[in-house]
Write an enzyme that holds these catalytic residues in place. Structure first.
Site, PDB file in Angstrom:
ATOM      1  N   GLU A 128       0.846  -1.062   0.022  1.00 46.85           N
ATOM      2  CA  GLU A 128       0.069   0.088   0.164  1.00 46.85           C
ATOM      3  C   GLU A 128       1.020   1.158   0.106  1.00 46.85           C
ATOM      4  O   GLU A 128       0.501   2.209  -0.628  1.00 46.85           O
ATOM      5  CB  GLU A 128      -0.852   0.200   1.122  1.00 46.85           C
TER       6      GLU A 128
ATOM      7  N   GLU B 155      -3.966  -9.265   3.381  1.00 44.53           N
ATOM      8  CA  GLU B 155      -4.725  -9.172   4.679  1.00 44.53           C
ATOM      9  C   GLU B 155      -5.831 -10.100   5.033  1.00 44.53           C
ATOM     10  O   GLU B 155      -6.295 -10.526   6.035  1.00 44.53           O
ATOM     11  CB  GLU B 155      -5.113  -7.585   4.593  1.00 44.53           C
TER      12      GLU B 155
HETATM   13  C1  LIG Z   1       0.975   1.506  11.582  1.00 42.08           C
HETATM   14  C2  LIG Z   1      -0.633   1.124  11.391  1.00 42.08           C
HETATM   15  C3  LIG Z   1      -0.734   0.043  10.650  1.00 42.08           C
HETATM   16  C4  LIG Z   1      -2.255  -0.378  10.088  1.00 42.08           C
HETATM   17  C5  LIG Z   1      -1.999  -1.141   8.784  1.00 42.08           C
HETATM   18  C6  LIG Z   1      -3.366  -1.293   8.063  1.00 42.08           C
HETATM   19  C7  LIG Z   1      -3.338  -2.118   6.924  1.00 42.08           C
HETATM   20  C8  LIG Z   1      -2.068  -3.084   6.725  1.00 42.08           C
HETATM   21  C9  LIG Z   1      -2.207  -4.404   7.010  1.00 42.08           C
HETATM   22  C10 LIG Z   1      -1.186  -5.291   6.804  1.00 42.08           C
HETATM   23  O1  LIG Z   1       0.021  -4.915   6.362  1.00 42.08           O
HETATM   24  S1  LIG Z   1      -1.457  -6.655   7.501  1.00 42.08           S
HETATM   25  C11 LIG Z   1       0.028  -7.622   7.210  1.00 42.08           C
HETATM   26  C12 LIG Z   1       0.004  -8.178   5.946  1.00 42.08           C
HETATM   27  N1  LIG Z   1       1.293  -9.017   5.590  1.00 42.08           N
HETATM   28  C13 LIG Z   1       1.266 -10.421   5.916  1.00 42.08           C
HETATM   29  O2  LIG Z   1       0.189 -10.956   5.841  1.00 42.08           O
HETATM   30  C14 LIG Z   1       2.484 -10.793   5.681  1.00 42.08           C
HETATM   31  C15 LIG Z   1       2.753 -12.164   6.489  1.00 42.08           C
HETATM   32  N2  LIG Z   1       4.123 -12.626   6.459  1.00 42.08           N
HETATM   33  C16 LIG Z   1       4.332 -13.496   5.405  1.00 42.08           C
HETATM   34  O3  LIG Z   1       3.575 -14.027   4.549  1.00 42.08           O
HETATM   35  C17 LIG Z   1       5.728 -14.230   5.478  1.00 42.08           C
HETATM   36  O4  LIG Z   1       5.943 -14.401   6.857  1.00 42.08           O
HETATM   37  C18 LIG Z   1       6.732 -13.702   4.750  1.00 42.08           C
HETATM   38  C19 LIG Z   1       6.856 -12.190   4.910  1.00 42.08           C
HETATM   39  C20 LIG Z   1       6.363 -13.917   2.982  1.00 42.08           C
HETATM   40  C21 LIG Z   1       8.060 -14.419   4.872  1.00 42.08           C
HETATM   41  O5  LIG Z   1       7.947 -15.755   4.665  1.00 42.08           O
HETATM   42  P1  LIG Z   1       9.121 -16.633   5.420  1.00 42.08           P
HETATM   43  O6  LIG Z   1       8.666 -18.147   5.006  1.00 42.08           O
HETATM   44  O7  LIG Z   1      10.359 -16.130   4.522  1.00 42.08           O
HETATM   45  O8  LIG Z   1       9.125 -16.599   6.830  1.00 42.08           O
HETATM   46  P2  LIG Z   1       8.234 -16.569   7.819  1.00 42.08           P
HETATM   47  O9  LIG Z   1       8.732 -17.857   8.977  1.00 42.08           O
HETATM   48  O10 LIG Z   1       6.884 -16.470   7.364  1.00 42.08           O
HETATM   49  O11 LIG Z   1       8.427 -15.387   8.837  1.00 42.08           O
HETATM   50  C22 LIG Z   1       9.562 -14.950   9.491  1.00 42.08           C
HETATM   51  C23 LIG Z   1       9.362 -14.165  10.792  1.00 42.08           C
HETATM   52  O12 LIG Z   1       8.709 -12.945  10.583  1.00 42.08           O
HETATM   53  C24 LIG Z   1       7.500 -12.886  11.416  1.00 42.08           C
HETATM   54  N3  LIG Z   1       6.582 -12.109  10.627  1.00 42.08           N
HETATM   55  C25 LIG Z   1       6.354 -12.153   8.970  1.00 42.08           C
HETATM   56  N4  LIG Z   1       5.437 -11.279   8.726  1.00 42.08           N
HETATM   57  C26 LIG Z   1       5.042 -10.549   9.696  1.00 42.08           C
HETATM   58  C27 LIG Z   1       4.202  -9.546  10.007  1.00 42.08           C
HETATM   59  N5  LIG Z   1       3.411  -9.021   9.076  1.00 42.08           N
HETATM   60  N6  LIG Z   1       3.894  -9.262  11.239  1.00 42.08           N
HETATM   61  C28 LIG Z   1       4.639  -9.838  12.271  1.00 42.08           C
HETATM   62  N7  LIG Z   1       5.298 -10.953  12.071  1.00 42.08           N
HETATM   63  C29 LIG Z   1       5.710 -11.080  11.035  1.00 42.08           C
HETATM   64  C30 LIG Z   1       6.983 -14.283  11.355  1.00 42.08           C
HETATM   65  O13 LIG Z   1       6.062 -14.489  12.313  1.00 42.08           O
HETATM   66  C31 LIG Z   1       8.471 -15.188  11.674  1.00 42.08           C
HETATM   67  O14 LIG Z   1       8.531 -14.551  13.133  1.00 42.08           O
HETATM   68  P3  LIG Z   1       9.104 -15.819  13.762  1.00 42.08           P
HETATM   69  O15 LIG Z   1       8.492 -16.957  13.841  1.00 42.08           O
HETATM   70  O16 LIG Z   1      10.336 -16.140  13.361  1.00 42.08           O
HETATM   71  O17 LIG Z   1       9.341 -15.115  15.204  1.00 42.08           O
END
Ligand SMILES: CCCCCCC/C=C/C(=O)SCCNC(=O)CCNC(=O)[C@H](O)C(C)(C)COP(=O)(O)OP(=O)(O)OC[C@H]1O[C@@H](n2cnc3c(N)ncnc32)[C@H](O)[C@@H]1OP(=O)(O)O
Length: 667
Positions: A61, A81
């Site tokens: 976004e 999302e």
């Molecule tokens: C400031 C106000 C904000 C308002 C915003 C409103 C609109 C916005 C909304 C959003 O953005 S919602 C989030 C959208 N994003 C996602 O859904 C992405 C989710 N993540 C993934 O798809 C995958 O993790 C990845 C990024 C493709 C990476 O995949 P990979 O297989 O390489 O590693 P993982 O084991 O999945 O992740 C590593 C590690 O990172 C943590 N993590 C990943 N993404 C997030 C996140 N968005 N938020 C918090 N943590 C995240 C994941 O849990 C892993 O953590 P650990 O297990 O290692 O602790």
């Protein structure tokens, strides 16, 4: 003096979006990303998003608020999302349709799919690092020049000022799209609200659309479904972290070779899944006729998988004997590093095979069994290396289903467990480690559920009524449709006695030649043998009436609440026993198993999370009520661990395991 601004990420990643943990944090309240994106867009200096790695959610976004976007060839972009129960709440539902058109935007936003760049073959390879962002099926406007034309006015580059591209039949298109979205949602709220937000972009000016997006976002943010989906996101990652103090590990490299033994339905899916993961594999059968049948089936599956892939068969390379070999020669066992046995589910046969494997395989080779219920210790006892024996329970179809239940036996070494976990990772599956007991974690919880479903028929219900309730809850398929699909003659241990009430109904149906879809008749009738469309069967209804008369069972009306509670609460109840026995190391493990292997609706967070939302006291009270009403029915007597948690005041799910005194020493 600033000429232009470039926004980029760090460590090869643009942004994974907002911190998902923050959505449930009070600190997040009042902070919004949309106004920041707007601020970027209003900038008088050109702003460029340089996208490398992932640009997801709020990250994408931000890029949509920029005036230009450029991306690395390997960049992955999406608005996921919806998969965590939300919608793109930083004005993404309003900007994306203006950039890529309504059909492509709806597809991305309502499914959350992550797209890779498709580079047109004609593009020069010299700009490999930074290429204009290009998504499939997308308007040419999406491809921007990587050079900023000096002095170019920024107005036309601001997406919020652009109109949403018109479709000649917008109204009809949207009504059809809504039907599709609802059908695929299976009761999940977010896809439909995502749809509503994009629809607003087609009907209202940008600012009004943003207001509508915010309203819908707030509905989702506070919904139980968003909490369940976010819990599932973190649970899936947590269960895959398996370590030992010694740091046991095993790497699957190109030189490793795997052997799959048995080319029945499961073996075929396992071989396909190994080839898809580019692991060299030998497929072994005991008999030439079965081998040829299996080879044909595997080749068919692989051709189909290749067609789904961009570079197809070339990438999978499955005609190369160095990558996939079929044989009946057991001598090949001498060279392989890991064997996955997938023969018929029979203990004597498995023991005979494991004895043979143990004699022929090299000393370091790991021996995995794809049993769905049998005792791993007994299988391991047929070998001279029980420390290298482990259960790897694949789910059918094995090349599609994400779950790999990994079962360690009494002697299984940490290195063997780490190996199986690594295998799951390489196969892009979710590996969950559990202990050894009949049915392990997943099937053991399924038995009481299937049992209750059949008891409900005895007491007056019908297959279609039970299936409807379960499907309305969000399962893709209810227990009777599932039983017809799998085949009634495929041993469901729900028929075991153990001194409790037992229903012979499934056996009686088999005796009447009703094996399910394959014979065109089971709990339902089908258009023909092998048919897929289930229709209620008057024959079955009168058979059930006669059965009740014969056994003097008084028919009563069973309401939807009782159907749901007896099926699901008995499954959950078994889950509490499994936790108490240390078979699974936490409720998250059971939830991940159920979401990825048994079609539990993800927006309900898995059975144990669901239990925590219903309230343990309510579940206990209902189990007590049903077990008093049906004292002979197994599976309804409340688990001692459930009672203990209720007595301790219904603690939150993440604290449950601290109320158990017996730690699990392997996990
Ligand atoms: C400031 C106000 C904000 C308002 C915003 C409103 C609109 C916005 C909304 C959003 O953005 S919602 C989030 C959208 N994003 C996602 O859904 C992405 C989710 N993540 C993934 O798809 C995958 O993790 C990845 C990024 C493709 C990476 O995949 P990979 O297989 O390489 O590693 P993982 O084991 O999945 O992740 C590593 C590690 O990172 C943590 N993590 C990943 N993404 C997030 C996140 N968005 N938020 C918090 N943590 C995240 C994941 O849990 C892993 O953590 P650990 O297990 O290692 O602790």
């Amino acid at each position: 003096s600033v000429k232009a601004v470039m926004i980029c990420g760090e460590n090869g990643k643009f942004s994974a979006g907002a911190d998902i943990k923050g959505f449930s944090s009070p600190k997040r309240r009042g902070i919004a990303l949309g106004p920041i994106v707007s601020l970027i867009e209003r900038s008088e200096k050109p702003v460029v998003a340089a996208i490398e790695g992932v640009a997801l959610g709020g990250g994408l976004e931000v890029a949509l608020g920029c005036h230009y976007r450029i991306a690395h060839v390997k960049a992955r972009m999406g608005l996921p999302e919806v998969t965590i129960g939300l919608l793109p709440g930083a004005e993404g539902t309003q900007r994306l349709p203006r950039l890529v058109g309504v059909p492509a935007a709806l597809d991305m936003i309502t499914t959350g799919k992550v797209l890779c760049l498709v580079i047109p073959p004609a593009w020069p390879k010299t700009h490999e690092f930074l290429l204009p962002m290009y998504l499939p099926d997308v308007d040419a406007l999406f491809c921007n020049s990587i050079f900023l034309p000096p002095g170019q006015p920024l107005g036309p580059r601001r997406l919020s000022l652009k109109p949403v591209p018109k479709l000649p039949n917008m109204e009809a298109f949207l009504s059809e799209a809504l039907v599709k979205v609802k059908k695929q949602a299976h009761g999940c709220l977010a896809p439909e609200l995502c749809f509503q937000a994009v629809k607003a972009a087609t009907e209202q000016p940008f600012a009004d659309g943003v207001r509508r997006e915010q309203e819908l976002f707030n509905v989702l943010l506070t919904s139980g479904q968003a909490q369940a989906l976010q819990y599932a996101f973190f649970a899936e990652r947590a269960v895959q972290k398996w370590t030992t103090p010694s740091g046991a590990s095993w790497k699957i490299s190109d030189s490793v070779s795997l052997l799959s033994l048995g080319l029945g339905t499961m073996g075929r899916g396992i071989v396909t899944s190994l080839v898809k993961a580019k692991i060299p594999v030998v497929a072994l059968e005991q008999d030439l006729e079965y081998l040829n049948m299996g080879r044909k089936a595997v080749m068919f599956l692989l051709e189909r998988e290749a067609m789904k892939m961009e570079q197809g068969a070339q990438t999978l390379d499955f005609h190369n004997p160095a990558r996939l070999q079929f044989t009946v020669d057991f001598d090949v066992l001498r060279d392989v590093d890991l064997v996955i046995e997938a023969v018929f589910e029979n203990m004597a046969l498995k023991k005979e095979i494991f004895h043979k494997l143990s004699r022929i395989c090299k000393p370091g080779a790991f021996l995995c069994t794809n049993t769905s219920a049998l005792n791993i210790n007994e299988i391991a006892s047929a070998t001279s290396r029980p420390q290298q024996v482990i259960g790897t329970h694949f789910f059918s179809p094995a090349h599609v289903m994400k779950l790999l239940e990994i079962i360690y036996g009494h002697h299984t070494s940490p290195t063997t467990i780490a190996t199986a976990m690594q295998l799951a990772k390489v196969l892009k599956k979710v590996g969950v480690v559990v202990g050894n007991c009949f049915g392990f974690a997943g099937n053991r919880m399924m038995f009481p559920y299937a049992q209750q479903a059949v008891f409900l028929l005895e007491e007056g219900s019908r297959p279609e009524a039970v299936d409807q309730v379960i499907e309305d809850f969000g399962f893709r398929i209810g227990p009777f449709r599932m039983s017809d699909l799998a085949g009634l003659d495929v041993g469901t241990p729900a028929r075991q006695r153990h001194g409790h009430r037992y229903s012979p109904l499934p056996d009686l149906l088999c005796e009447n030649g009703r094996f399910g879809q394959k014979t065109g008749k089971g709990w339902y009738q089908y258009e023909k043998a092998g048919g897929r469309t289930a229709k209620p069967d008057p024959w079955l209804h009168s058979f059930l009436s006669q059965y009740r008369d014969t056994h003097r069972i008084k028919t009563r009306f069973i309401d939807q609440e009782e159907i749901l509670e007896r099926c699901l609460f008995s499954l959950i109840n078994e889950g509490f026993d499994i936790l108490a026995e240390g078979i699974a190391s936490g409720p998250e493990h059971l939830d991940v198993i159920y979401i990825n292997g048994y079609g539990w609706p993800k927006h309900r967070g898995g059975p144990m999370f669901y239990a925590s939302t219903v309230g343990l006291s309510r579940i206990l009270a209902k189990l007590q009520k049903y077990s008093e009403a049906h004292p002979d029915v197994p599976g309804l007597q409340p688990s001692a661990f459930l009672k203990k948690l209720v007595a301790m005041g219904n603690p939150p799910l993440k604290e449950w395991m601290s109320y158990l005194s017996r730690p699990n020493n392997k996990l």
